[in-house]
Motif scaffolding. Structure first.
Motif, PDB file in Angstrom:
ATOM      1  N   ALA A  78      25.307  37.035  34.929  1.00 56.84           N
ATOM      2  CA  ALA A  78      24.524  36.071  35.646  1.00 56.84           C
ATOM      3  C   ALA A  78      25.412  35.218  36.180  1.00 56.84           C
ATOM      4  N   ASP A  79      26.880  35.237  36.179  1.00 55.24           N
ATOM      5  CA  ASP A  79      27.553  34.329  36.596  1.00 55.24           C
ATOM      6  C   ASP A  79      28.274  34.988  38.118  1.00 55.24           C
ATOM      7  N   TYR A  80      27.583  36.083  38.392  1.00 51.22           N
ATOM      8  CA  TYR A  80      27.757  36.931  39.658  1.00 51.22           C
ATOM      9  C   TYR A  80      29.263  37.253  39.625  1.00 51.22           C
ATOM     10  N   SER A  81      29.719  37.926  38.570  1.00 58.80           N
ATOM     11  CA  SER A  81      31.291  38.332  38.434  1.00 58.80           C
ATOM     12  C   SER A  81      31.152  39.312  37.403  1.00 58.80           C
ATOM     13  N   PHE A  82      32.417  40.160  37.342  1.00 56.12           N
ATOM     14  CA  PHE A  82      32.770  41.307  36.151  1.00 56.12           C
ATOM     15  C   PHE A  82      34.277  41.582  36.693  1.00 56.12           C
ATOM     16  N   ASN A  83      34.807  42.207  35.416  1.00 58.93           N
ATOM     17  CA  ASN A  83      35.962  42.542  35.474  1.00 58.93           C
ATOM     18  C   ASN A  83      36.001  44.283  35.927  1.00 58.93           C
ATOM     19  N   ASN A  84      36.762  44.718  36.446  1.00 60.44           N
ATOM     20  CA  ASN A  84      36.716  46.305  37.016  1.00 60.44           C
ATOM     21  C   ASN A  84      37.915  46.733  37.175  1.00 60.44           C
ATOM     22  N   GLN A  85      37.845  47.924  37.469  1.00 63.07           N
ATOM     23  CA  GLN A  85      39.178  48.638  37.977  1.00 63.07           C
ATOM     24  C   GLN A  85      39.098  49.313  39.213  1.00 63.07           C
ATOM     25  N   PHE A 136      44.238  48.998  40.256  1.00 62.66           N
ATOM     26  CA  PHE A 136      44.463  47.700  39.958  1.00 62.66           C
ATOM     27  C   PHE A 136      43.345  47.267  39.173  1.00 62.66           C
ATOM     28  N   ASN A 137      43.751  46.296  38.163  1.00 62.13           N
ATOM     29  CA  ASN A 137      42.678  45.604  37.501  1.00 62.13           C
ATOM     30  C   ASN A 137      42.335  44.445  38.225  1.00 62.13           C
ATOM     31  N   VAL A 138      41.057  44.285  38.505  1.00 60.32           N
ATOM     32  CA  VAL A 138      40.571  43.124  39.270  1.00 60.32           C
ATOM     33  C   VAL A 138      39.290  42.475  38.771  1.00 60.32           C
ATOM     34  N   GLU A 139      39.244  41.302  39.290  1.00 57.86           N
ATOM     35  CA  GLU A 139      37.943  40.373  38.956  1.00 57.86           C
ATOM     36  C   GLU A 139      36.794  40.596  40.162  1.00 57.86           C
ATOM     37  N   GLN A 140      35.960  40.910  40.157  1.00 65.18           N
ATOM     38  CA  GLN A 140      35.072  41.229  41.260  1.00 65.18           C
ATOM     39  C   GLN A 140      34.070  40.310  41.092  1.00 65.18           C
ATOM     40  N   LYS A 141      33.620  39.340  42.239  1.00 65.71           N
ATOM     41  CA  LYS A 141      32.576  38.637  42.109  1.00 65.71           C
ATOM     42  C   LYS A 141      32.063  38.110  43.568  1.00 65.71           C
ATOM     43  N   GLN A 180      37.009  40.906  45.505  1.00 65.41           N
ATOM     44  CA  GLN A 180      37.952  41.544  44.389  1.00 65.41           C
ATOM     45  C   GLN A 180      39.392  41.284  44.379  1.00 65.41           C
ATOM     46  N   LYS A 181      39.894  40.614  43.456  1.00 65.50           N
ATOM     47  CA  LYS A 181      41.320  40.057  43.196  1.00 65.50           C
ATOM     48  C   LYS A 181      41.819  40.702  42.154  1.00 65.50           C
ATOM     49  N   GLY A 182      43.185  41.211  41.936  1.00 67.73           N
ATOM     50  CA  GLY A 182      43.585  41.764  40.693  1.00 67.73           C
ATOM     51  C   GLY A 182      45.120  42.173  41.006  1.00 67.73           C
ATOM     52  N   GLU A 183      45.737  42.649  39.737  1.00 67.79           N
ATOM     53  CA  GLU A 183      47.097  43.224  39.658  1.00 67.79           C
ATOM     54  C   GLU A 183      47.177  44.859  39.536  1.00 67.79           C
ATOM     55  N   TYR A 184      48.409  45.207  39.984  1.00 67.59           N
ATOM     56  CA  TYR A 184      48.534  46.757  39.863  1.00 67.59           C
ATOM     57  C   TYR A 184      48.729  46.992  38.318  1.00 67.59           C
TER      58      TYR A 184
END
Length: 356
Positions: A252-259, A272-277, A292-296
């Motif tokens: 509902a807030d237009y985002s989720f966590n993803n790999q 990479f673990n990313v936040e996708q929004k 998509q932003k995240g870290e290795y």
């Protein structure tokens, strides 16, 4: 196409003017009749209609009316769109729609790779054309590419020339894409295999030496089957970045966590673990922005030998057409700080409209 026998009428529907579809109507014919650009007619309708009624290449079979802009605002895009920010419209379960029907686009593509202190820049033009869809929402695309330059030069070494010859075999490439926009299969393997037989003979007639022989052996292995070719092309930056499967359900807030995994090095996936929004409002160019932003994610192998874990970053920004939800532009940077750091930058941007 759905045809109805009712006479054409223009009326109001929930505050909007509408055009009732009659027998023989198409998106182009209605646009001409109303003296409105077809793209603008579709864009305005898609802003205010329900998701099942979105217009893709043409009217859907069940569609009865086209939602029209107010009389005063038909003349230009600036007048049609309200000055206040426009909220991005998602589908059921907050799904970002994937509506590739009718897509015909040409893109300017640039890869910048850095391994240690060595930097290479590859530029090309890539054409993407939607061909068909089936009842299970799988889509068939044709991909073609040309005008390849390496570090601002046409390929001039034997290895570069051989790579270009192989590209001639692979393209045009037809691929299968699922309903999330993710590339899942190769459709025209037999055509590619036949082209390779002819090109292989040409290469052997023209090139001599160990380099050419090794390259032939490498290509033979890659082209053994659909599966081996898919594995080979899994390291193609354009295919992986463009058909990345971003058209999925969000929250509902237009985002989720993803790999997310990406091939920084050929044949090797980095995770990479990313936040996708999704930005909930269209940007100043009326495009949908997806990030998509995240870290290795380090495998832990280095720490087993007493070394510090490797670190890296992944940043990808997609800009989508708010009408068709198709990609207009991509900016991506990803890196892993190995002993010799590896960094990849990818830009993909739509060129002028062209039949492809």
């Amino acid at each position: 196409m759905f045809y109805i026998e009712e006479a054409e009428t223009h009326s109001s529907n929930n505050g909007h003017r509408v055009y009732k579809i009659k027998k023989g109507d198409t998106l182009e014919s209605v646009a001409r009749e109303l003296n409105i650009d077809a793209r603008e007619l579709r864009r305005y309708h898609n802003i205010y209609c329900d998701i099942p009624d979105l217009i893709e290449a043409d009217f859907k079979s069940h569609l009865k009316v086209v939602i029209l802009a107010p009389e005063k605002s038909i003349s230009s895009k600036e007048e049609v769109i309200e000055k206040k920010p426009k909220k991005v419209s998602l589908g059921e379960n907050y799904r970002l729609p994937f509506l590739p029907g009718g897509t015909k686009k040409k893109y300017k593509v640039q890869y910048t790779t850095e391994v240690g202190e060595e930097v290479d820049v590859i530029e090309m033009e890539v054409k993407v054309k939607w061909l068909a869809s089936d009842n299970n929402n799988f889509h068939l695309f044709k991909i073609d590419r040309k005008s390849i330059h390496i570090n601002n030069k046409i390929p001039d070494t034997v290895m570069d020339e051989l790579a270009a010859k192989t590209a001639e075999v692979l393209y045009p490439l037809k691929i299968v894409v699922d309903e999330s926009g993710k590339w899942i299969d190769i459709y025209n393997y037999n055509d590619i295999e036949n082209r390779w037989r002819n090109k292989k003979k040409e290469i052997l007639d023209y090139y001599e030496g160990e380099v050419a022989e090794k390259y032939i052996d490498h290509a033979d292995i890659a082209l053994q089957s659909t599966a081996t070719l898919f594995t080979y092309l899994a390291s193609d930056y354009f295919l992986r970045a463009f058909f990345n499967g971003i058209h999925v359900g969000y929250t509902a807030d237009y985002s989720f966590n993803n790999q997310v995994s990406f091939p920084l090095e050929k044949g090797e996936e980095s995770t990479f673990n990313v936040e996708q929004k999704i930005d909930s409002f269209l940007d100043e160019s009326y495009l949908i922005k997806v990030e998509q932003k995240g870290e290795y994610v380090d495998s832990g192998a280095e720490s087993n030998f007493g070394f510090d874990p490797w670190k890296g970053n992944y940043n990808a920004t997609y800009f989508l057409d708010s009408d068709s939800y198709c990609i207009e532009k991509i900016n991506m940077q990803c890196s892993v700080d190995y002993d010799d750091p590896v960094r990849v930058g990818i830009t993909i941007e739509t060129l002028k409209k062209e039949e492809v």
